[in-house]
Design an enzyme around this catalytic site. Structure first.
Site, PDB file in Angstrom:
ATOM      1  N   HIS A  43       0.809  -1.219   0.000  1.00 15.19           N
ATOM      2  CA  HIS A  43       0.000   0.000   0.000  1.00 15.19           C
ATOM      3  C   HIS A  43       0.845   1.274   0.000  1.00 15.19           C
ATOM      4  O   HIS A  43       0.327   2.355  -0.254  1.00 15.19           O
ATOM      5  CB  HIS A  43      -0.994  -0.001   1.177  1.00 15.19           C
ATOM      6  CG  HIS A  43      -0.422   0.339   2.515  1.00 15.19           C
ATOM      7  ND1 HIS A  43      -0.189  -0.604   3.494  1.00 15.19           N
ATOM      8  CD2 HIS A  43      -0.060   1.524   3.063  1.00 15.19           C
ATOM      9  CE1 HIS A  43       0.281  -0.014   4.572  1.00 15.19           C
ATOM     10  NE2 HIS A  43       0.381   1.284   4.340  1.00 15.19           N
ATOM     11  N   ASP A  89       0.094  -7.577   1.606  1.00 20.35           N
ATOM     12  CA  ASP A  89       0.511  -6.171   1.671  1.00 20.35           C
ATOM     13  C   ASP A  89       2.029  -6.026   1.684  1.00 20.35           C
ATOM     14  O   ASP A  89       2.584  -5.207   2.415  1.00 20.35           O
ATOM     15  CB  ASP A  89      -0.091  -5.475   2.898  1.00 20.35           C
ATOM     16  CG  ASP A  89      -0.017  -3.951   2.786  1.00 20.35           C
ATOM     17  OD1 ASP A  89       0.049  -3.440   1.649  1.00 20.35           O
ATOM     18  OD2 ASP A  89      -0.015  -3.273   3.832  1.00 20.35           O
ATOM     19  N   GLY A  97       3.669   6.715   8.411  1.00 21.27           N
ATOM     20  CA  GLY A  97       4.990   6.819   7.810  1.00 21.27           C
ATOM     21  C   GLY A  97       5.885   5.657   8.174  1.00 21.27           C
ATOM     22  O   GLY A  97       6.914   5.428   7.555  1.00 21.27           O
ATOM     23  N   SER A 156       4.851   2.595   7.911  1.00 15.28           N
ATOM     24  CA  SER A 156       4.428   1.461   7.083  1.00 15.28           C
ATOM     25  C   SER A 156       5.571   0.967   6.206  1.00 15.28           C
ATOM     26  O   SER A 156       6.202   1.741   5.496  1.00 15.28           O
ATOM     27  CB  SER A 156       3.262   1.871   6.190  1.00 15.28           C
ATOM     28  OG  SER A 156       2.085   1.978   6.928  1.00 15.28           O
ATOM     29  N   ILE A 163      -7.003 -25.620  -3.224  1.00  9.98           N
ATOM     30  CA  ILE A 163      -7.702 -26.904  -3.289  1.00  9.98           C
ATOM     31  C   ILE A 163      -9.150 -26.727  -3.740  1.00  9.98           C
ATOM     32  O   ILE A 163      -9.811 -27.707  -4.082  1.00  9.98           O
ATOM     33  CB  ILE A 163      -7.652 -27.661  -1.942  1.00  9.98           C
ATOM     34  CG1 ILE A 163      -8.285 -26.836  -0.819  1.00  9.98           C
ATOM     35  CG2 ILE A 163      -6.235 -28.041  -1.601  1.00  9.98           C
ATOM     36  CD1 ILE A 163      -8.356 -27.592   0.504  1.00  9.98           C
ATOM     37  N   VAL A 204     -12.131 -25.067  -2.143  1.00  7.88           N
ATOM     38  CA  VAL A 204     -13.249 -25.313  -1.231  1.00  7.88           C
ATOM     39  C   VAL A 204     -13.636 -24.022  -0.524  1.00  7.88           C
ATOM     40  O   VAL A 204     -12.800 -23.144  -0.294  1.00  7.88           O
ATOM     41  CB  VAL A 204     -12.893 -26.364  -0.146  1.00  7.88           C
ATOM     42  CG1 VAL A 204     -12.748 -27.740  -0.739  1.00  7.88           C
ATOM     43  CG2 VAL A 204     -11.637 -25.964   0.622  1.00  7.88           C
TER      44      VAL A 204
END
Length: 530
Positions: free
Chosen positions: A164, A194, A265, A267, A322, A324
């Site tokens: 992001h 992310d 900031g 991140s 798989i 499901v």
């Protein structure tokens, strides 16, 4: 002759005597305080002052105290790891021009309604933006800029940050701790975790950090280094508060929760352990106020390793699949299935032509282990399968109709977008059908084939008693009950028969497979006594 009291203040020597008395008292008081604090260095003897640390007993105590490990600060660690951390600045030329119909939330880097968008809308800050993102006036045109953090993972310029932070960027610049600025290229991103991998060219001697091989323990020290509020190169400390956190981002959530102050900031910045290794990548905060409240979330180093390796190799991430729809095994569901523990992942429905359906997995099966490793819950199954490469052969332990089975299958590749099943067209259902009551559940049902648009299988719910157990479990008008206690039903009579059979078997609840909209799920409904 009468004696008068003597006024001592009138005597020449009174002032000196009084000062001498107070001085002695002050000295005695100070000596007792210092001794109480354990800070006195000298003692007294008839022969004069004595250095107490010259005695054998005190020397021994002092040596033992020095051997005890105690906090000495993090300066040495910070000095070693801080050069590997970078500030990441991005520029998006004209984001608003990409969608002239965008509303006031146009600056969000996430798709409207996506899990990350909802999380940051709720917790990211007062303006709803994720940490680090900054732009022009809300709703206006013009370039959008953002700042985040990251860190080098190799000397040739590969660096990790958040998806992001760089998502949609036209230009990415990184600034090192020494102030040098470089242009970076986005190698690949993975929105599901992310994470993003970027590359700075031109050097082969960048300082870099090592991703930890160890799983952090709750209570371990953690150092967060990053670029909060654009200040650059800031270090904060705290501890690991929890692990395995699910913040609603997606099926692969497995965050480390830390209380080291992490702000906008930060991140994409690293969370270091006391060995100077990266235990996680800071990606989100819980923040009603917009600043740190001591709840931050980091992507574990183990996840970062597997994702970054694929991004570096091919620029994208492939995950095992798989095929499901799964849901948690609650205590009520476990009781309905005769399970001793509420563990594993319940298969709500295998997807048509998926690996699971082809291998014989059915609705109502409980997957309890993958390659011999127990599956705790539905989330763990998703993470385990997602961590394996497509094409791998896996062995699944499955509880099917009360019997333990081993099913072998080959993993497919998780599609980038899962095609949703078509929702039932509610406008074609016609008017409400009265149906037949099932008093023990608080439901009124009618055969699905008698209600336009409800399909041909099962019974459709036409009315729900708002005070019933069914209402508490989320039943609503228009839901279609496909199975009760593992048996297909087509009439209200068959529903009652299945319920009576469950009561005869002394079940506390009955398990139903319910179709709501385009998906199905299992619901355990408590059985009324009597």
């Amino acid at each position: 002759m009468t004696e008068r009291p003597i006024d001592l203040s009138s005597l020449p020597s009174h002032g000196a005597a009084r000062r001498s008395l107070f001085s002695a008292r002050k000295f005695a008081l100070m000596a007792s305080v210092v001794a109480g604090l354990g800070a006195a260095v000298y003692g007294f003897s008839p022969q004069g002052p004595v250095d107490v640390f010259t005695s054998a007993a005190h020397a021994q105590v002092n040596n033992e105290v020095r051997k005890v490990e105690r906090p000495i600060g993090f300066a040495d660690i910070v000095e070693r790891v801080k050069p590997s951390v970078i500030s990441v600045k991005i520029n998006i030329a004209d984001k608003s021009s990409k969608d002239d119909s965008a509303n006031k939330d146009e600056d969000s880097p996430f798709q409207p309604g996506s899990p990350m968008e909802r999380f940051f809308r709720r917790f990211g800050g007062p303006d709803g933006l994720p940490p680090g993102l900054r732009g022009g006036p809300r709703g206006g045109r013009g370039p959008v800029t953002g700042q985040g953090s990251g860190f080098f993972i190799s000397p040739d310029g590969f660096a990790v940050t958040n998806n992001h932070v760089v998502d949609g960027a036209d230009k990415v610049e990184v600034t090192m701790d020494d102030g040098k600025t470089y242009t970076a290229k986005v190698i690949g991103t993975d929105p599901r975790t992310d994470l993003a991998l970027i590359k700075v060219a031109g050097r082969t001697d960048f300082p870099f950090a090592k991703l930890s091989d160890s799983k952090p323990r709750i209570g371990d020290w953690v150092l967060a280094v990053g670029n909060p509020f654009g200040l650059g190169g800031t270090v904060t400390a705290g501890i690991v508060s929890a692990s395995g956190r699910d913040i609603g981002n997606g099926p692969y959530d497995d965050f480390i929760q830390i209380d080291a102050p992490v702000n906008k900031g930060n991140s994409g910045g690293p969370a270091f352990d006391t060995n100077g290794e990266v235990m996680g990548v800071n990606t989100a905060i819980y923040s009603p106020s917009g600043g740190s409240v001591g709840i931050a979330f980091s992507i574990p180093a183990s996840t970062v390793k597997s994702v970054i390796a694929q991004l570096k190799d091919k620029g994208s991430v492939s995950r095992g699949w798989i095929g499901v729809q799964i849901q948690p095994v609650t205590s009520d569901i476990a009781d309905s299935l005769g399970m001793k523990k509420a563990e594993g992942a319940l298969v709500a429905e295998p997807q048509a032509n998926g690996p699971a359906a082809k291998a014989g997995i059915q609705s109502g099966d409980v997957i309890t282990a993958v390659n011999g490793e127990p599956v705790k819950d539905a989330k763990e199954l998703a993470r385990t399968i997602g961590g394996l490469a497509p094409g791998n052969a896996v062995k699944l332990n499955v509880l099917q109709k009360g019997q333990d089975k081993v099913i072998n299958l080959t993993l497919g590749q998780l599609p980038n977008t899962i095609e949703a099943k078509a929702d039932t067209d509610k406008e074609d259902k016609g008017g409400p059908t009265k149906g037949t009551g099932v008093p023990k559940l608080g439901l009124t049902v009618a055969p699905a084939n008698s209600v336009a648009g409800a399909g041909r299988e099962g019974v459709v719910v036409t009315e729900v008693d708002p005070k019933s157990a069914a209402a508490e479990r989320g039943f609503k008008e228009g839901d279609v009950i496909l199975e009760v206690a593992g048996k297909s039903v087509a009439t209200a009579g068959e529903v009652r028969e299945a319920i009576d059979a469950a009561r005869t078997d002394n079940k506390n609840s009955v398990l139903m497979r319910v179709k709501s909209g385009g998906s199905s799920r299992f619901v355990a409904v408590p059985l009324a006594k009597g």
